[in-house]
Scaffold this motif. Structure first.
Motif, mmCIF file in Angstrom:
data_model
loop_
_atom_site.group_PDB
_atom_site.id
_atom_site.type_symbol
_atom_site.label_atom_id
_atom_site.label_comp_id
_atom_site.label_asym_id
_atom_site.label_seq_id
_atom_site.Cartn_x
_atom_site.Cartn_y
_atom_site.Cartn_z
ATOM 1 N N GLU A 1 0.835 -1.221 0.000
ATOM 2 C CA GLU A 1 0.000 0.000 0.000
ATOM 3 C C GLU A 1 0.863 1.262 0.000
ATOM 4 O OE1 GLU A 1 -4.115 -1.831 1.865
ATOM 5 O OE2 GLU A 1 -2.699 -0.825 3.222
ATOM 6 N N MET A 2 1.990 1.161 0.671
ATOM 7 C CA MET A 2 2.905 2.307 0.675
ATOM 8 C C MET A 2 3.443 2.544 -0.750
ATOM 9 S SD MET A 2 6.023 2.620 3.298
ATOM 10 C CE MET A 2 7.210 2.050 2.098
ATOM 11 N N LEU A 3 3.815 1.454 -1.409
ATOM 12 C CA LEU A 3 4.332 1.576 -2.782
ATOM 13 C C LEU A 3 3.226 2.006 -3.741
ATOM 14 C CD1 LEU A 3 6.613 -1.593 -2.788
ATOM 15 C CD2 LEU A 3 7.402 0.765 -3.008
ATOM 16 N N GLU A 4 2.009 1.561 -3.467
ATOM 17 C CA GLU A 4 0.878 1.932 -4.328
ATOM 18 C C GLU A 4 0.690 3.453 -4.314
ATOM 19 O OE1 GLU A 4 -2.836 0.178 -3.146
ATOM 20 O OE2 GLU A 4 -3.880 0.862 -4.947
ATOM 21 N N LYS A 5 0.853 4.038 -3.108
ATOM 22 C CA LYS A 5 0.705 5.498 -2.991
ATOM 23 C C LYS A 5 1.731 6.221 -3.856
ATOM 24 C CE LYS A 5 -1.360 6.094 1.510
ATOM 25 N NZ LYS A 5 -0.862 5.622 2.790
ATOM 26 N N ILE A 6 2.934 5.683 -3.908
ATOM 27 C CA ILE A 6 4.001 6.365 -4.661
ATOM 28 C C ILE A 6 3.934 6.044 -6.153
ATOM 29 C CG2 ILE A 6 6.514 6.716 -4.834
ATOM 30 C CD1 ILE A 6 6.714 5.499 -1.980
ATOM 31 N N HIS A 7 3.742 4.760 -6.480
ATOM 32 C CA HIS A 7 3.914 4.327 -7.883
ATOM 33 C C HIS A 7 2.616 3.973 -8.595
ATOM 34 C CE1 HIS A 7 8.216 4.255 -7.151
ATOM 35 N NE2 HIS A 7 7.984 3.541 -6.065
ATOM 36 N N GLY A 8 1.527 3.928 -7.868
ATOM 37 C CA GLY A 8 0.252 3.690 -8.542
ATOM 38 C C GLY A 8 -0.263 2.271 -8.412
ATOM 39 N N GLU A 9 -1.296 2.040 -9.204
ATOM 40 C CA GLU A 9 -2.153 0.867 -9.037
ATOM 41 C C GLU A 9 -1.476 -0.490 -9.190
ATOM 42 O OE1 GLU A 9 -6.520 -0.410 -9.890
ATOM 43 O OE2 GLU A 9 -5.582 0.638 -11.572
ATOM 44 N N ARG A 10 -0.337 -0.513 -9.907
ATOM 45 C CA ARG A 10 0.267 -1.841 -10.106
ATOM 46 C C ARG A 10 0.672 -2.490 -8.782
ATOM 47 N NH1 ARG A 10 4.450 1.698 -11.621
ATOM 48 N NH2 ARG A 10 6.533 1.195 -10.805
ATOM 49 N N PHE A 11 0.791 -1.671 -7.731
ATOM 50 C CA PHE A 11 1.154 -2.244 -6.427
ATOM 51 C C PHE A 11 -0.062 -2.566 -5.550
ATOM 52 C CE2 PHE A 11 5.419 -0.687 -7.421
ATOM 53 C CZ PHE A 11 6.169 -1.764 -6.979
ATOM 54 N N LYS A 12 -1.238 -2.481 -6.137
ATOM 55 C CA LYS A 12 -2.440 -2.787 -5.348
ATOM 56 C C LYS A 12 -2.371 -4.249 -4.875
ATOM 57 C CE LYS A 12 -7.489 -2.442 -6.155
ATOM 58 N NZ LYS A 12 -7.938 -2.809 -4.921
ATOM 59 N N PRO A 13 -2.472 -4.479 -3.575
ATOM 60 C CA PRO A 13 -2.372 -5.875 -3.109
ATOM 61 C C PRO A 13 -3.545 -6.732 -3.585
ATOM 62 C CG PRO A 13 -2.803 -4.373 -1.264
ATOM 63 C CD PRO A 13 -2.612 -3.516 -2.477
ATOM 64 N N ALA A 14 -3.270 -7.977 -3.889
ATOM 65 C CA ALA A 14 -4.319 -8.900 -4.332
ATOM 66 C C ALA A 14 -5.365 -9.043 -3.236
ATOM 67 C CB ALA A 14 -3.700 -10.263 -4.641
ATOM 68 N N GLN A 15 -6.597 -9.256 -3.657
ATOM 69 C CA GLN A 15 -7.705 -9.356 -2.712
ATOM 70 C C GLN A 15 -7.452 -10.441 -1.650
ATOM 71 O OE1 GLN A 15 -10.149 -7.375 -2.270
ATOM 72 N NE2 GLN A 15 -11.118 -8.664 -0.693
ATOM 73 N N LEU A 16 -6.985 -11.596 -2.116
ATOM 74 C CA LEU A 16 -6.756 -12.714 -1.198
ATOM 75 C C LEU A 16 -5.683 -12.366 -0.158
ATOM 76 C CD1 LEU A 16 -7.382 -15.679 -0.495
ATOM 77 C CD2 LEU A 16 -5.705 -16.373 -2.201
#
Ligand code: NAD
Length: 728
Positions: free
Chosen positions: A697-712
């Motif tokens: 989630e920290m990386l998602e904030k910086i680099h965008g959606e590709r770091f969105k954690p998988a639902q599972l």
């Protein structure tokens, strides 16, 4: 001892005063040593010592094809504390030293695997004789499980074969065939199986009444006979002085650090044991061995390596299907395409599986390439004395070639390895159905085309399957079998069996873009490309991931696989999974700069120089980048690794992999995911899903959606659960 319980050790005394000890662990196909045998052995030794009629002992195995394959790994895995493991080693030391101190010759008669604790047992004997059979292998493979030989191996082996050779065996886990063992002095004699008992008996009788030979008392010394050969002399000169030994230990440590990057604690500890033993004596060496063995058995690295061992053992018994479908017999195999992959597949089919192979290519160059490729592997093996010319020629004769379909009527399975082109592959399906028996299995080695697309050209789609091999096929251990919605269970079970015969570790996955291995590799490679685009130097990036435990860095891998190949696969994955799989824009720039990697000498590295390859600095100009980003190595690793790990979870979510075990084994054996981390799922479990989600989630904030954690992954984090069930 319980009178009804069959014992693992039995004694028979023959008229000539020889006590034959047979090791035969009841209910098991392989002999392994367990702590619970100590009482049995102690009672046996008491019996021997109280029987004055016994003049010599011979140790044999009651199994047809193994002596003792090592310590029982399940026993090691169940150990909870270092103290417990140290005590186990000390108990083993006592038992082996009692055997070594028996006042009579003790001969080990070895046939089949004699590994780990099994070899250490024979080192406590006075003499060793083994069969020349191919199944006879001697070695101390403990390092591969993250531990060290804890039964006196670190002390007795160097005293018997010399420090350098012993370190080589223990640090690599290499298994020696009989001839090599004899050359090293590890065994005294090599005989055919039919003569084993007689040969052992002869040695025993000859030794009765002589001074008992004890390896623990052997000294490394310069004997006149050893002065004959220069390399051996040099070795001994080094080994017999403290100064020389230090050179050997320092060199070994350097080599180990270069190979393991400090990720595996067992190799330096093995060196330490040998060093203490040589400088401070046998007893001090044994005490160090027991202590360090204890520390290693409960280390996280060893835990992961043992997990891999159990997972691969389990996979060997897995049919690959939920139903009770049985594998059909494969007598003959056809291969389409004699290129890099076709040649490799033909090789493992003839060599490992021992089946006749017919290669069909569209031209004779393709056939010649395949035959040359296969013979070249044999040529190297012959040169290294791993196989005789006779033997190689026999196996090579099983491979033949054709430019039409002659000989294809009799094949049961065809592996297609022609160019990566859907129309061409569909044409192959039709031609095979016209030219082969109707039961034939059509297996495609495509790396990116959905199996169902290829099967749509088939009249019998239930007999179409994906067999995804990795390059180079004779070295890479994994085979990924891809099941389309229509592939029958019988076909899967047959291919699983066939892959195993080729010596592969096999996982069965569901059809879908990238299957499993390439699907998790792609986001990792994309992220690496992204880092280069952010001005991280190519060699820095590669080094960071190699130091983290990957066998090669991502840019080196891209050069090896072919940048052109990667740029072909990337859009397929982007189309299937959307923007999170979008390759960095630099791929287009590489393409327009005609950079294909090693194959055309234009890639990230230079191929016009010998030795270690420098970065091709002109690549930065082509990409419009000035390298110099000083980002931490840990951030580089974290970004690449998390992309792979997260995608693995999505594969589980989507039912691409059948379970987490297959996901871990596929990543380790297909990509080289660092084994000491245990695979993506074991890695998440060791760090905790919550922590992984937090990092993503920290990386998602910086680099965008590709770091969105998988639902599972999020679900696991919220529930505080692991992917693997707890062992307790
Ligand atoms: N190279 C890899 O690392 C790798 C890894 C996994 C899968 N694959 C897949 O394996 C397949 C083959 O790859 P490769 O690297 O061996 O390719 P390659 O170019 O080395 O070999 C392809 C061979 O197929 C032959 N061929 C083409 N059309 C034919 C026809 N109609 N009949 C018979 N033979 C024909 C060619 O003459 C050539 O010898 C591709 O589908 C590729 O995606 C490659």
């Amino acid at each position: 001892m319980n009178a009804n319980k069959k014992s693992a050790f039995s004694l028979q005394v023959s008229d000539n005063g020889i006590g034959w000890i047979t090791i035969d662990v009841p209910g098991e196909s392989q002999n392994t040593l367990r702590g619970e045998f100590v009482d049995e052995i102690t009672a046996l030794f008491d019996e021997i010592e109280s029987n004055s009629g016994i003049k010599a002992l011979i140790l044999t195995s009651g199994k047809d094809d193994n002596f003792v394959a090592g310590a029982d790994i399940a026993m090691l895995e169940s150990i909870k504390t270092a103290q417990e493991a140290t005590e186990l080693a000390l108990t083993g030391h006592k038992v082996f030293s009692r055997l070594e101190n028996m006042n009579m010759p003790v001969v080990a008669a070895i046939h089949g695997a004699c590994l780990g604790g099994g070899l250490e047992l024979t080192l406590a004997c006075s003499h060793r004789v083994c069969t020349d059979d191919r199944s006879t292998k001697l070695g101390l493979p403990e390092v591969q499980l993250g531990v060290l030989p804890g039964g006196g191996g670190t002390q007795r082996l160097p005293r018997l074969v010399g420090i350098a050779s012993a370190l080589d065996m223990m640090l690599t886990g290499r298994q020696l065939v009989a001839k090599q063992a004899k050359k090293l002095g590890l065994v005294d004699e090599v005989v055919p199986l039919a003569n084993l008992r007689k040969a052992a008996e002869k040695i025993a009788i000859r030794q009765i009444g002589r001074k008992r030979r004890k390896i623990s008392e052997l000294k490394l010394e310069l004997k006149p006979s050893s002065l004959l050969k220069l390399p051996e002399l040099q070795k001994l000169v080094l080994e017999t002085s403290s100064f020389g030994r230090n050179i050997i230990f320092d060199k070994a440590l350097q080599t180990v650090n270069k190979k393991t990057h400090g990720n595996y604690p067992s190799p330096p500890k093995i060196i330490e044991c040998v060093k203490v033993g040589m400088e401070e004596g046998f007893e001090a060496g044994m005490a160090t061995e027991a202590k360090l063995f204890g520390e290693l058995v409960v280390s996280p690295e060893s835990e992961q390596l043992m997990n891999i061992f159990f997972a691969t053992t389990e996979l060997k018994k897995d049919s690959g299907v939920e139903s009770d479908a049985k594998p059909q017999n494969i007598a003959r195999v056809g291969v389409l395409g004699g290129g890099l992959m076709g040649a490799g597949i033909a090789f493992v089919t003839a060599d490992k599986a021992g089946k006749p192979v017919r290669i069909k290519d569209m031209n004779s160059e393709g056939i010649n390439h395949a035959l040359k490729y296969c013979w070249e592997i044999y040529r190297k093996r012959i040169k290294r004395k791993r196989i005789s010319i006779n033997h190689a020629s026999k196996r090579f004769a099983a491979i033949s070639g054709t430019t039409d379909y002659s000989g294809f009527k009799r094949v049961n399975l065809v592996v297609e390895a022609v160019f990566e082109d859907l129309d061409l592959k569909q044409k192959m399906v039709k031609e095979i159905e016209e030219n082969c028996h109707e039961d034939v299995i059509f297996a495609t080695n495509t790396s990116s085309i959905p199996i169902s697309d290829i099967a749509s050209a088939s009249q019998r789609p239930e007999r179409v399957v994906g067999l995804h091999y990795f390059s180079p096929v004779d070295k890479m251990p994994l085979l990924e079998i891809i099941k389309s919605d229509k592939t029958s269970d019988e076909v899967i079970a047959t291919c699983v069996e066939f892959g195993r015969q080729q010596g592969k570790t096999v996982i069965v996955v569901r059809d879908g873009a990238g299957f499993y291995v390439n699907r998790i590799l792609a986001p990792y490679m994309n992220e690496a490309g992204q880092l280069v685009a952010e001005s991280v130097a190519v060699d820095r990036l590669d080094k960071a991931l190699v130091n983290a435990g990957f066998p090669v860095g991502p840019m080196t891998l891209l050069d090896e696989v072919g940048i052109d190949v990667a740029t072909k696969v990337a859009p397929i994955l982007e189309e299937a999974f959307g923007s999170r799989m979008a390759p960095p824009a630099m791929f287009d720039k590489l393409k327009s700069d005609d950079r294909k990697g090693r194959k055309n000498g234009r890639g990230f590295y230079r191929y016009d120089v010998k030795g270690s390859k420098p970065v091709d600095e002109s690549i930065y100009l082509a990409l419009g980048i000035q390298p110099g980003n000083t980002m931490d190595d840990s951030t580089i690793v974290q970004r690449c690794l998390l992309m792979m790990v997260n995608e693995a979870v999505r594969c589980l979510e989507d039912g691409i992999i059948r379970n987490v075990r297959d996901g871990d084994i596929g990543a380790i054996f297909g990509i080289g995911f660092p084994p000491f981390l245990g695979g993506p799922f074991r890695y998440i479990d060791s760090i905790g899903a919550q922590e992984i989600v937090k990092q993503m989630e920290m990386l998602e904030k910086i680099h965008g959606e590709r770091f969105k954690p998988a639902q599972l992954l999020v679900e696991k984090a919220e529930a505080g659960e692991k992917f693997y069930p707890s062992k307790d």
